[in-house]
Design an enzyme around this catalytic site. Structure first.
Site, PDB file in Angstrom:
ATOM      1  CE  LYS A 168      24.138 -82.930  20.259  1.00  0.00           C
ATOM      2  NZ  LYS A 168      22.755 -83.255  20.697  1.00  0.00           N
ATOM      3  CG  ASP A 207      16.161 -84.695  15.610  1.00  0.00           C
ATOM      4  OD1 ASP A 207      16.391 -85.717  16.301  1.00  0.00           O
ATOM      5  OD2 ASP A 207      16.459 -83.545  16.009  1.00  0.00           O
ATOM      6  CD1 TRP A 264      20.658 -90.057  20.004  1.00  0.00           C
ATOM      7  CD2 TRP A 264      18.653 -89.062  19.984  1.00  0.00           C
ATOM      8  NE1 TRP A 264      20.503 -89.395  21.192  1.00  0.00           N
ATOM      9  CE2 TRP A 264      19.294 -88.757  21.212  1.00  0.00           C
ATOM     10  CE3 TRP A 264      17.379 -88.540  19.749  1.00  0.00           C
ATOM     11  CZ2 TRP A 264      18.692 -87.979  22.197  1.00  0.00           C
ATOM     12  CZ3 TRP A 264      16.793 -87.751  20.731  1.00  0.00           C
ATOM     13  CH2 TRP A 264      17.446 -87.483  21.947  1.00  0.00           C
TER      14      TRP A 264
END
Lengths: 429, 463
Positions: free
Chosen positions: B299, B263, B182
């Site tokens: 999310k 993560d 990311w």
């Protein structure tokens, strides 16, 4: 399910091997041996201690959160109404890195004026920030990145977290005289001397109104002189305005210092917070603005502020910003808000009078004039750390050791008890 | 004239006129404004002539993802498709607020919760819930209080707190991040001043995991490095290690005395199961290792804009966890004082109520299910339309919101320029932005771009 089981099976095979014992040992010695327990935050630690105290008489005049006359937290009616309107209607998609444009626009009007030329001409670089703390921190990081040799001049005393913020941003700090213990007022000549003696082009942190922790503000005339001297020295004024509306009850009046500087042509920076004046403490809503020369520069500066925000939190939280823009964007709600802010400010002003009168009635040998001269949420009582400790240990009264009393925590119900306790610990001094 | 005025740092000509009798201009260094007891009021708008401090500030580069959305908005073609978006969309390609979130918010509104400051570490009920979701409610490390958990500003904020802790207590230690990862990971470590380097991850030849390369690079890193791992649904590739590979990764990390740093942005969103998606993290917990885990509810609970997440530090003792937690607080305080309450309350309410918790799990399964269905449909369309024999199965093997298509820049450009399909230049598409109805069209676009882009655009294909 299958994957979880597969991993468990694979893992258990691993731990059966003779080598794993060695791994097990090594992983038991901690990486964190050198990590000392951090000292308690001087302000928020007070509330923690208060909460832990079982005494029914306890009084919390520590943290600066408003309480009504029953000592209860308050959610403003305009806020409740805004939430009713918001609930269930909107998406929760990411805000842009700069936050809610609508909220920022309304917020700038409060600080710079509804008809500000600077807003019309788009000369202000502004982003939504995580309340006042976040706005100050963004500015400190911005200062570090783009004026790397600069320092920040901070008043003595100031909100303790200011020191943490600029320290963690790695901007060296200097101090300037502010509070005058003898008069419990402003050390104006000391302040002016320090401003004069600072190297040209220094950065100064100013409290726009309702100085925290002293409650001591310059007069309008004094602000004008400070502004003129700043001009002569080409200093950068950074305003922390956490109490607009909360100080006098009138937001326009509370922004006077900023308006003076703007009139005088300074290119300022401002941190604004809705924690107190809209009671949105836990929602973390605020704004950082930097007045630039022109629109092009404002766009560039804003883009850089966003670059700093991105690796800190990506984009700011939505809920509080929605509340603010709903209220300020609706004339009726905004009018209700102004009324409610005035009620809060008036209650505090009333408590100041009552506290002072109570102390005088008790026959205190000391002067308590400063209690009504000071303004905003806090009163710098002049009590010593030892006296504060006694207030806590004997009377279960909680405040920060610098003698700062949060007037927002004083009620008609506890003001007598408070006055008596203060009198007892201070009468022999 | 201008330069002498600048050297005084003073006002415009107009102001000087007003103050003429008070000013004594000269080179003595004395400040004219101090001579007067109080200066006369400047009532006119004064124009500052000093040069701006911000002269040298240039425009920051535009965000690579936002640029995609902007271009998509500007496109008037009705076939256009936005596969750059990193947020879940329904089959109708609309944003989705979970029903259980609406319920929780209404509950909160009815209850009239106050808006007081949270403690620096965040909402206690949230911290408890989030650690239990991650490790399992009865996990020994939770029972033995070995996890330091504090609420953070979603994944970004939680990663940043951990990065700051690393910088402070492990000066010089390096973080290894996957290639690719990311985009914001690099920004976070850069701004926290933590050095980083990359470990091999994506293999363009297989459109899969370069496992040998990954292990070799982790092995080669200096002992005591931090290894950033995606707990599930790797962003941007969608390629996750298999269970067996996770075991080997744990082995090499332990061997080298590295510190794992997870993560976890998609727990529950990847497979549809909260427990299954936490398997990699729980493997490491089982090993008795000390490690970091950053979590996000953007999310899986659709709480994107509320910025709700957590940083967990698993320690070998409760005492260490207490100390670490206190230092995390010390980092948070000068960043934002205390975290926003709204999202934390939503999570705590949802997880704390059995009915809502089950509803959440069902909605999460639905979201993950839609993505799996779309993957299948896309795969089926590709296989039926492409006669070249190319292996498209990576679409099914990859997991989560994103998919690395293996398309290079020229091919990705063709997707946009010819087919009005918006994606990022690294070949990443967001399945969350794809509907079943559009799968055939997308398959056509991919097949055409893969085989013919060079012919159309005459740009060399990057190998």
């Amino acid at each position: 399910m299958a994957m979880a089981m597969a991993i468990r099976n694979a893992a258990s095979r691993r731990t059966m091997s003779p080598i794993s014992g060695e791994f097990g040992l090594r992983s038991m010695s901690s990486w964190w041996k050198s990590v000392e327990p951090a000292p308690k935050d001087p302000i928020l630690g007070v509330t923690e201690a208060f909460l832990a105290d079982p005494s029914p008489e306890k009084v919390n005049v520590g943290v600066g959160a408003y309480r009504d006359d029953n000592g209860k937290p308050v959610v403003l009616e305009c806020v409740r109404e805004a939430e009713r309107r918001i609930a269930g209607t909107s998406f929760m998609e990411y805000l842009p890195m700069g936050g809610s444009a609508k909220m920022v626009e309304e917020t700038l009007k409060l600080a710079y004026g509804d008809d500000s030329e600077f807003i019309k001409d788009k000369k202000i670089a502004a982003v939504q920030a995580l309340s006042g703390t976040g706005a100050c921190r963004l500015f400190a990081d911005f200062q570090k990145r783009f004026c790397p040799g600069s320092q920040i001049y901070i008043p003595v005393p100031t909100w303790s977290n200011h020191h943490n913020i600029w320290r963690d941003a790695q901007v060296p700090q200097k101090t300037y005289h502010y509070y005058h213990p003898e008069t419990k007022g402003l050390n104006f000549s000391g302040l002016m001397d320090d401003v004069k003696n600072a190297p040209e082009g220094s950065f100064f942190l100013l409290h726009a109104c309702a100085h925290n922790p002293t409650g001591v503000d310059p007069t309008e005339e004094q602000w004008r002189e400070i502004s003129q001297l700043f001009k002569a020295k080409n200093h950068f004024p950074f305003f922390d305005m956490a109490y607009q509306g909360f100080a006098s009850g009138d937001p326009a009046r509370d922004a006077k210092s900023i308006r003076i500087f703007l009139e005088d042509g300074h290119h300022i920076g401002i941190s604004q917070s809705y924690a107190k004046n809209m009671g949105l403490y836990g929602q973390r809503v605020g704004c950082l603005s930097v007045l630039c020369e022109d629109e092009k520069q404002a766009v560039a500066v804003k883009s850089q502020l966003q670059q700093l925000a991105r690796p800190m939190y990506s984009n700011p939280p939505l809920h509080g910003a929605q509340i603010v823009s709903t209220i300020l964007g609706d004339p009726q709600l905004k009018s209700l808000w102004l009324k409610e802010v005035k009620i809060m400010a008036d209650r505090i002003i009333g408590m100041r009078t009552t506290l002072r009168e109570s102390l005088e009635k008790l026959g205190s040998p000391l002067s308590w004039e400063h209690v009504t001269k000071q303004i905003g949420m806090f009163c710098y009582s002049g009590l010593t750390p030892e006296q504060v400790d006694r207030l806590t240990s004997q009377y279960h009264i909680y405040m920060t050791r610098n003698g700062r009393i949060s007037m927002a925590g004083v009620t008609t119900g506890n003001v007598g008890y408070l006055a008596n306790a203060i009198h007892e610990v201070s009468k022999s001094s | 004239m201008a330069s002498s005025m600048l050297s005084l740092g003073s006002t415009s000509l107009l102001t000087r006129e007003i103050n003429k009798d008070k000013l004594k201009l000269g080179n003595s260094g004395s400040n004219p404004f101090l001579k007067a007891k109080s200066s006369s009021r400047v009532t006119m708008m004064t124009v500052a002539v000093k040069p701006s401090r911000f002269e040298g500030i240039t425009m920051a580069p535009p965000d690579p993802i936002l640029g995609v959305s902007e271009a998509f908005k500007a496109d008037t073609n009705e076939l256009k498709l936005n596969l750059g978006v990193g947020a879940y969309r329904t089959e109708e390609l609309q944003p989705y607020v979970l029903n259980v979130v609406k319920k929780a918010e209404n509950l909160m509104l009815e209850r009239g919760d106050n808006k007081e400051y949270l403690p620096i570490e965040g909402l206690a009920a949230f911290n408890k819930a989030t650690a239990e979701l991650l490790f399992g409610a009865n996990h020994p490390i939770i029972k033995e209080q070995k996890v330091a958990t504090i609420q953070g500003l979603s994944g970004t904020g939680s990663l940043r707190l951990a990065a700051a802790l690393i910088e402070r207590y492990f000066p010089g230690a390096k973080v290894l991040i996957s290639s690719p990862t990311w985009g914001n990971h690099k920004n976070i470590f850069n701004d926290a001043k933590v050095p980083w380097s990359e470990y091999r991850y994506y293999d363009p030849k297989t459109i899969g995991l370069d496992f040998e390369g990954m292990i070799a690079d982790i092995k080669e890193a200096p002992e005591g490095s931090f290894i950033l791992l995606h707990g599930c649904a790797h962003n941007p590739t969608g390629i996750d290690p298999t269970p067996e590979q996770w075991v080997k990764i744990a082995d090499v990390i332990q061997e080298k005395n590295h510190i794992p740093f997870f993560d976890v942005a998609y727990q529950g969103f990847a497979s549809g199961s909260l427990d299954e998606d936490a398997a990699s993290v729980r493997l490491f917990a089982e090993r008795g290792m000390e490690f970091f885990v950053a979590q996000s509810y953007s999310k899986n609970l659709g709480l994107y804009a509320e910025r709700i997440g957590a940083i967990n530090v698993v320690c070998s003792s409760a005492d260490a966890a207490t100390r670490v937690k206190s230092q995390l607080k010390r980092i948070a305080r000068p960043m934002y004082s205390n975290p926003p309450v709204h999202g934390a309350r939503i999570v705590a309410n949802v997880v704390g109520d059995a009915t809502m918790f089950n509803e959440w799990k069902a909605e999460m399964e639905m979201m993950a299910g839609r993505i799996k269905t779309v993957r299948q449909e896309l795969y089926d369309s590709l296989v039926s339309k492409d006669k070249s024999g190319k292996d498209w199965s990576f679409i099914l093997k990859q997991i989560g919101m994103f998919s690395f298509t293996g398309l290079n820049k020229a091919q990705s450009d063709n997707m946009t320029n010819k087919w009005h399909v918006y994606m990022t230049k690294d070949g990443r598409i967001s399945l969350a932005g794809l509907s079943l109805a559009k799968c055939e069209y997308l398959a056509d676009a991919i097949i055409d771009s893969y085989h013919n882009a060079l012919l159309y655009w005459k740009t060399p294909i990057e190998l």
